[in-house]
Design a protein around this motif. Sequence first.
Motif, mmCIF file in Angstrom:
data_model
loop_
_atom_site.group_PDB
_atom_site.id
_atom_site.type_symbol
_atom_site.label_atom_id
_atom_site.label_comp_id
_atom_site.label_asym_id
_atom_site.label_seq_id
_atom_site.Cartn_x
_atom_site.Cartn_y
_atom_site.Cartn_z
ATOM 1 N N THR A 340 22.351 46.057 41.054
ATOM 2 C CA THR A 340 22.002 45.579 42.390
ATOM 3 C C THR A 340 22.113 44.056 42.516
ATOM 4 O O THR A 340 22.447 43.541 43.581
ATOM 5 N N GLU A 341 21.883 43.316 41.406
ATOM 6 C CA GLU A 341 21.892 41.856 41.514
ATOM 7 C C GLU A 341 23.247 41.251 41.211
ATOM 8 O O GLU A 341 23.678 40.304 41.861
ATOM 9 N N GLN A 342 23.929 41.794 40.199
ATOM 10 C CA GLN A 342 25.180 41.142 39.791
ATOM 11 C C GLN A 342 26.422 41.880 40.254
ATOM 12 O O GLN A 342 27.405 41.263 40.649
ATOM 13 N N HIS A 343 26.400 43.193 40.184
ATOM 14 C CA HIS A 343 27.607 43.930 40.542
ATOM 15 C C HIS A 343 27.748 44.087 42.057
ATOM 16 O O HIS A 343 28.702 43.594 42.646
ATOM 17 N N PHE A 344 26.785 44.721 42.694
ATOM 18 C CA PHE A 344 26.903 44.974 44.141
ATOM 19 C C PHE A 344 26.323 43.837 44.982
ATOM 20 O O PHE A 344 26.693 43.661 46.125
ATOM 21 N N LYS A 345 25.371 43.104 44.402
ATOM 22 C CA LYS A 345 24.690 42.009 45.112
ATOM 23 C C LYS A 345 24.075 42.468 46.431
ATOM 24 O O LYS A 345 24.080 41.750 47.429
ATOM 25 N N GLN A 346 23.559 43.647 46.454
ATOM 26 C CA GLN A 346 22.877 44.186 47.639
ATOM 27 C C GLN A 346 22.166 45.476 47.226
ATOM 28 O O GLN A 346 22.414 45.983 46.134
ATOM 29 N N PRO A 347 21.322 46.001 48.095
ATOM 30 C CA PRO A 347 20.648 47.258 47.752
ATOM 31 C C PRO A 347 21.653 48.390 47.568
ATOM 32 O O PRO A 347 22.673 48.454 48.264
ATOM 33 N N VAL A 348 21.346 49.265 46.637
ATOM 34 C CA VAL A 348 22.237 50.391 46.388
ATOM 35 C C VAL A 348 21.390 51.634 46.098
ATOM 36 O O VAL A 348 20.328 51.551 45.475
ATOM 37 N N ILE A 349 21.859 52.767 46.615
ATOM 38 C CA ILE A 349 21.155 54.028 46.362
ATOM 39 C C ILE A 349 21.970 54.831 45.358
ATOM 40 O O ILE A 349 23.135 55.137 45.605
ATOM 41 N N LEU A 350 21.373 55.113 44.214
ATOM 42 C CA LEU A 350 22.025 55.976 43.222
ATOM 43 C C LEU A 350 21.548 57.409 43.441
ATOM 44 O O LEU A 350 20.376 57.634 43.716
ATOM 45 N N VAL A 371 21.039 66.993 39.499
ATOM 46 C CA VAL A 371 20.133 67.389 40.578
ATOM 47 C C VAL A 371 20.245 66.382 41.724
ATOM 48 O O VAL A 371 20.679 65.242 41.526
ATOM 49 N N ALA A 372 19.799 66.833 42.918
ATOM 50 C CA ALA A 372 19.915 65.996 44.122
ATOM 51 C C ALA A 372 18.773 64.980 44.180
ATOM 52 O O ALA A 372 17.914 65.014 45.045
ATOM 53 N N ALA A 373 18.782 64.068 43.198
ATOM 54 C CA ALA A 373 17.775 63.010 43.123
ATOM 55 C C ALA A 373 18.380 61.721 43.653
ATOM 56 O O ALA A 373 19.598 61.564 43.668
ATOM 57 N N MET A 374 17.531 60.811 44.074
ATOM 58 C CA MET A 374 18.018 59.500 44.490
ATOM 59 C C MET A 374 17.012 58.414 44.133
ATOM 60 O O MET A 374 15.810 58.643 44.178
ATOM 61 N N ASP A 375 17.525 57.251 43.756
ATOM 62 C CA ASP A 375 16.683 56.072 43.550
ATOM 63 C C ASP A 375 17.258 54.952 44.398
ATOM 64 O O ASP A 375 18.474 54.754 44.401
ATOM 65 N N VAL A 376 16.412 54.236 45.094
ATOM 66 C CA VAL A 376 16.886 53.049 45.817
ATOM 67 C C VAL A 376 16.603 51.830 44.943
ATOM 68 O O VAL A 376 15.467 51.612 44.508
ATOM 69 N N LEU A 377 17.648 51.058 44.680
ATOM 70 C CA LEU A 377 17.511 49.855 43.852
ATOM 71 C C LEU A 377 17.700 48.621 44.732
ATOM 72 O O LEU A 377 18.604 48.591 45.567
ATOM 73 N N VAL A 378 16.851 47.626 44.516
ATOM 74 C CA VAL A 378 16.981 46.395 45.310
ATOM 75 C C VAL A 378 16.985 45.180 44.390
ATOM 76 O O VAL A 378 16.378 45.203 43.312
ATOM 77 N N PRO A 379 17.671 44.099 44.824
ATOM 78 C CA PRO A 379 17.727 42.887 44.000
ATOM 79 C C PRO A 379 16.330 42.341 43.712
ATOM 80 O O PRO A 379 15.456 42.382 44.563
ATOM 81 N N GLY A 380 16.155 41.848 42.503
ATOM 82 C CA GLY A 380 14.883 41.224 42.128
ATOM 83 C C GLY A 380 13.865 42.205 41.595
ATOM 84 O O GLY A 380 12.909 41.815 40.934
ATOM 85 N N ILE A 381 14.013 43.493 41.901
ATOM 86 C CA ILE A 381 13.006 44.479 41.522
ATOM 87 C C ILE A 381 13.615 45.584 40.666
ATOM 88 O O ILE A 381 13.058 45.984 39.661
#
Length: 460
Positions: A340-350, A371-381
Amino acid sequence: MTRTLIKTALASEQPFTELLIKGWVRTRRDSKNFSFLELNDGSCLANLQVIAQDDLTDYPVIQQASTGAAVAITGELVESPGKGQRWELHARSIELLGSSSEDYPLQKKRHSDEFLRTIAHLRPRTNKYGAMFRLRSRLALAIHDFFRSREFHYLHTPIITGSDCEGAGEMFQVTTLDLTNPPLVKGEPDFSQDFFGKQASLTVSGQLCGETFAMGMGNIYTFGPTFRSENSNTSRHMAEFWMVEPEMAFADLDENMQLGEELIRYLVKFVLNDCTEDLALFANFVDKELMARLQNIANKAFLRVTYTEAVEILTASGQSFEFPVVWGNDLQSEHERFLTEQHFKQPVILYDYPTDIKAFYMRQNDDGKTVAAMDVLVPGIGEIIGGSQREERLDRLTQRMAEMNLDEADYWWYLDTRRYGGAPHAGFGLGFERLLMLLTGVTNIRDVMPFPRTPKNLEF
Ligand code: ATP
């Protein structure tokens, strides 16, 4: 006379001949014929400047109002000739509500966050923590507004639970047994003699109860404290934290990702528009990149990438990580933050995670591996939301439970929702403190919680 808040006084459009203000003295400065007080009552970041002339009958009282003292002052609100403030109060009478002794620890200098944690009961009297906890309060209400505007019902799930089935983490036991001399059967504590007649714990998530209500009331959310006894002494974990857990009936993983993204972007826009004064403190003194990051989140759609694609990106990155990147392993915080911080530089949902690293209730995909799981990743966290579409098919669910050695009898009520009108549904958990970290740039979770509970720390 009724008290006027400093926030109201400072926002006034006109002078007032008489106002009553109560607050705590931030500083006092005496000159030849005057005393100047900076007064704060917690209603806003700014102080009200009070000027007391030495011909006042109460002037000797002012001399006792040292830093930290509580005072009530009546006076005239007049335009201030000084810079940076529109109004000041010319005192007419002063009452010392509570003096403050000389060892008051919050003197006029910047204190470290570490020091302030040791006096968490006095933290709300500082600019930074006043701003933090006003923001926390506003944000909690904004979360309710978000769900109310979408017709979600607010559900209170139990804090004491008899099931250890959430599978989200280690639990704190709740007992009234005498631990120095517990009743025993076959050498084990006899929980039939305990308060509930069985083993009880503090909840790690309201999800399973939330699901049962979604399967009857439609869309619901919970927002309350959760407890995990895992011994992870990190800057992103606490033993007690608050979680927002929506559960949507008749929804799939896509709609779940959409809801998570909309919630976060709504709350980012809310603080940008409605909490400007407090937010500015964090932008100026805590994190210089905060505003740019928040604007980026508010204005740009989140990316969606499968777990498998994320593993490929991490493997191809050439980056050396402490933990190896292997398909089938859980992603570590360092991996999430790289993405999220270096590659996409924005929030990303895996999404679409390997079955083996996820909970039993997540819906099995047709590939037989994920499985149909999801995690939301945000920069800094890193991870701020974890969720999934739930397995609504009874046979698949019980088969997975058997594979994981879970006893169906313990889950009879949960399985009933699949027996009687089981329908697709999905939901997630958003960590409220991680959200506050994102919105303020504060990097230690202990500094966004009024009284943090972490391993070996239970002061206050
Ligand atoms: P992590 O991998 O970061 O420990 P998790 O996978 O255990 O989190 P979930 O069970 O999915 O987390 O919980 C949902 C959300 O609750 C997380 O995304 C996070 O924002 C928050 N959260 C989880 N554990 C903690 C904790 N110990 N302290 C504060 N927030 C937490």
